[in-house]
Design an enzyme around this catalytic site. Structure first.
Site, mmCIF file in Angstrom:
data_model
loop_
_atom_site.group_PDB
_atom_site.id
_atom_site.type_symbol
_atom_site.label_atom_id
_atom_site.label_comp_id
_atom_site.label_asym_id
_atom_site.label_seq_id
_atom_site.Cartn_x
_atom_site.Cartn_y
_atom_site.Cartn_z
ATOM 1 C CB ALA A 149 40.425 69.600 48.888
ATOM 2 C CG HIS A 150 43.238 70.080 44.963
ATOM 3 N ND1 HIS A 150 42.632 70.321 43.738
ATOM 4 C CD2 HIS A 150 43.051 68.967 45.655
ATOM 5 C CE1 HIS A 150 42.324 68.895 44.406
ATOM 6 N NE2 HIS A 150 42.724 68.004 45.270
ATOM 7 C CD GLN A 151 44.991 73.929 50.876
ATOM 8 O OE1 GLN A 151 45.647 73.197 51.266
ATOM 9 N NE2 GLN A 151 43.641 73.895 50.756
#
Length: 770
Positions: free
Chosen positions: A699-701
């Site tokens: 969920a973190h790019q």
């Protein structure tokens, strides 16, 4: 009258009837029969007596359980929904499934994919897949899942499993309810609002132009009414708009930049390809919410299906759908970026002041009045093991007990950019265009002293770039469904599309820096689960896994000597659709038994600060290969998460490995637990030769256009400005030099605050010089 009609026609979450109408999928009747047979093998109709129920269950629950046990994946409209969702994904996935179901619709193909299990003693001796018994079909899928060394077949299984289960547990009737939710102890706990009450004015209303609501005739009028200079340009009907600053994206980076620039008196346009929703629109309904609020309707994965990727795509971006965790940039990260990457900003008082200002604006609170089941289990397990557990600050009130913020906070208590920074921006005259997608930035050869950029500003570092940016080109669909092209001319342009979209826009604009699209970090997450029977532990750990604050506690796994923490354990939010796609499938009966325990199944995840990197190679096309060191860290995190669940009192624990890896915990001996934990590994790619595979989530790019002290070290400089194009800035998580190892919202907003404040100083200095 005109305003009433517009309000009635604006986007509404969950408004689409399921099944949805879509373009013809091209699957023949025989192929659809084969696909339905696969869905039925994954979700078979079972004897209602195969699942035991407590004697005191309500009649409605018993009826729902019986309906759930009898339900079959072959029942309409599920196969059609699987295809509808499938054709929206990657072309490679669609081709693979087309090939698989084509083969299964023939005798020869069934023999090739299923082996002797499809043979019969009667002519014609080989049966098509749809003609096999449920048991034979199930055995075939079990081989695809865990025994086949032909990896495309395993990928086909993964794709079909994900789409089948997700649609089964998220599809809704005309009342937006799923008939099986009661059977799995799931309910949507969004606050009810009396229908008689009039809708409140939306916080961003006065600065909003929703392009989907505007016709060709009203579009220019709507723009000019907001104080913009807009006109048709040329025979093609392109609409040109003039402003001081244009920002692509409205999330953690774009929202902050809009507030700063507009607050300094500059005319700002924010373009957002998603729609605008407010608390009254949020239903907490997983399927329609993910479809409307997430990038590509939530259908993004790395090309090898090893990592499922979730990114927000709505006004507010990720801040509208994230899980509220508000963790300042760790001190060792700031030190590393300042020293090893030679970026003094992160060692400055300026950056620390920005962190403090961000936390104040979004109302970060340190306490949580009541934790939900999952965080209680995490805290309890850590305390029993003598491990440190930290409270996680949130951008919501201390009493916020909402487990649905991943689908848009229905109480309006979570303070994303859509309710904070963007409100500030609109109050200072900023305009937000929704349903408007940027295609490329407008670059020209840089001639010092000419053009819009020279009129508006000076280069912060005084270094002349070869090109200059004079705005952005975008497209939008008008109310009549006609695609319109916009040219937004601006003195400065900021790209805040996120780490998946920003590099695509820069590449489409002609930028050549070798760091654009590279160095992508994903914070890969692997999950462990523990089942807490209600009859055994409801008094000590009450509630359901989907209730309460999503992330309120965190455990940092102690690092090796001399190293910084690189893996943490937190709790996720998993609706029944996502839960079912991640849990391993070993048989149809096991799946239904596992889903019946959904409400009391606690998940914890191990998240690594990844050294591994990926590449954004195209729209929804990501490559990512895990390094051995990251696998080892995630393995340590998974084992720790399982230890915590066992200590918290779980009756059974397991992982998401393809073989359904699990162990009963009641009365377990220490040596047996150690033996089980010793067999827990980091997930292996479905396309690997390892039959014990798994998938990660992200969920973190971060980092796909990273800051660098020089053009050789990054795509942009410390001010966020492109090394190649004057007046073009990046202002989102893609600026990160590395992964940070914690939830990144505060870091993104703090960097954005510094970049935009520095830009304002430069713009002001340019005007004073003029």
């Amino acid at each position: 009258m005109e305003e009433t009609e517009k309000n009635e026609s604006r986007p509404v979450l969950g408004g689409r009837k399921w099944p949805g109408e879509g373009p013809p999928h091209g699957f023949s009747k025989a192929q659809m029969a084969a696909l339905a047979a696969v869905c039925e093998a994954l979700i078979p109709s079972l004897d209602t007596g195969m699942l035991s129920l407590p004697k005191n269950e309500k009649e409605s629950v018993i009826n729902s359980v019986h309906a759930f046990m009898r339900a079959s994946g072959a029942e309409s409209p599920l196969p059609d929904e699987v295809v509808r969702r499938l054709v929206k994904g990657l072309e490679e996935s669609t081709y693979l499934i087309r090939a698989a179901v084509w083969a299964l619709s023939t005798r020869q193909g069934t023999l090739a994919l299923c082996g002797t299990g499809c043979m019969s003693s009667k002519f014609p001796f080989v049966r098509r897949f749809s003609k096999l018994s449920i048991r034979r079909r199930e055995k075939a899928l079990q081989k695809w899942n865990r025994e086949s060394f032909f990896w495309p077949l395993r990928l086909a299984f993964v794709i079909l499993k994900i789409h089948t289960f997700y649609n089964f547990f998220t599809r809704c009737d005309e009342n937006m309810r799923n008939p099986f939710w009661e059977a799995i102890s799931y309910e949507i706990s969004t606050p009810e609002r009396p229908r008689s009450l009039p809708r409140r004015e939306r916080p961003l209303e006065k600065g909003l132009v929703e392009m989907k609501r505007e016709t060709d005739e009203t579009m220019i009028k709507a723009l000019t009414q907001k104080g913009l200079e807009a006109y048709k340009d040329g025979e093609a009907g392109t609409i040109t708009v003039e402003c001081d600053a244009v920002i692509v994206g409205s999330g953690c980076g774009g929202g902050v930049a809009a507030a700063v620039l507009a607050g300094a008196g500059y005319k700002v346009i924010v373009i957002e390809k998603g729609d605008y929703f407010v608390a009254e629109d949020y239903t907490g309904n997983e399927g329609p919410s993910v479809e409307s609020l997430y990038e590509a309707e939530g259908i993004i994965a790395t090309l090898d299906l090893n990592v499922l990727v979730f990114a927000g795509s709505t006004v507010g971006g990720g801040s509208a759908v994230n899980w509220s965790a508000s963790i300042p940039t760790p001190a060792h990260i700031m030190k590393e970026w300042a020293e090893a990457h030679r970026l003094p900003l992160f060692g400055s008082l300026e950056y620390l002041a920005a962190v403090e200002a961000v936390c104040e604006r979004i109302g970060v609170t340190e306490r949580c009045e009541e934790e939900g089941l999952q965080n209680k289990a995490l805290r309890r397990g850590c305390e029993r093991l003598g491990l440190e557990v930290e409270s996680v600050a949130r951008n919501s009130p201390e009493g916020h007990f909402c487990g649905a913020c991943g689908y848009g906070c229905p109480t309006a208590e979570k303070r994303g950019t859509d309710t904070t920074w963007l409100v500030d921006a609109v109050d200072h005259g900023a305009v937000i265009l929704t349903g408007c997608e940027a295609t490329n930035f407008l670059l020209e050869k840089n001639k010092r002293g000419t053009g819009v950029a020279a009129e508006r500003r000076r280069v912060p570092q005084g270094k002349r770039r070869g090109k200059r940016c004079v705005g952005v080109a975008a497209r939008a669909s008008s109310g009549g469904g006609v695609k319109k092209t916009l040219r937004i001319r601006a003195g400065v342009s900021l790209c805040s599309g996120g780490s998946l979209r920003t590099p695509l826009l820069l590449t489409a604009s002609g930028l050549k820096n070798r760091h654009v699209g590279k160095n992508l970090h994903l914070h890969p997450v692997a999950m462990a689960w523990g089942f807490f029977p209600e009859e055994e532990g409801a008094e000590e750990l009450p509630g359901r896994a989907f209730q309460g604050g999503i992330i309120t506690s965190m455990h940092k796994v102690e690092p090796a000597e001399g190293m910084q923490p690189s893996v943490i354990v937190e709790a996720p939010a998993l609706g029944p659709g996502t839960f079912s796609t991640l849990m391993p499938w070993v048989s149809g009966q096991d799946m239904k038994e596992r889903m019946s325990k959904y409400g009391r199944t606690v998940h914890l995840f191990a998240m690594a600060r990844d050294r591994s990197t990926g590449v954004v190679v195209g729209d929804r096309r990501i490559t990512y290969r895990m390094e051995k060191s990251d696998e080892e860290e995630i393995q340590r995190g998974l084992r720790r998460a399982l230890e915590i669940l066992v200590a918290a009192g779980a009756a059974e624990v397991g992982t998401h490995r393809s073989d359904g890896q699990r162990i009963k915990c009641k009365g377990i001996k220490d040596e047996d637990l150690e033996e089980f934990l010793g067999g827990v590994d980091a997930p292996q790619r479905p396309s690997s030769g390892n039959p014990l595979w798994g998938v990660y989530c992200s969920a973190h790019q971060m980092g796909s256009c990273r800051m660098g002290a020089s053009e050789r070290e990054g795509a942009v400089d410390e001010h966020g400005e492109s090394w190649e194009a004057e007046g073009l800035f990046v202002c989102d998580a893609s600026l990160f030099p590395t992964a940070i190892g914690v939830n990144p919202m505060i870091t993104i907003q703090s960097i954005a605050l510094c970049v935009s404040r520095r830009l304002v100083k430069s713009l002001d200095a340019g005007e004073a010089a003029d």
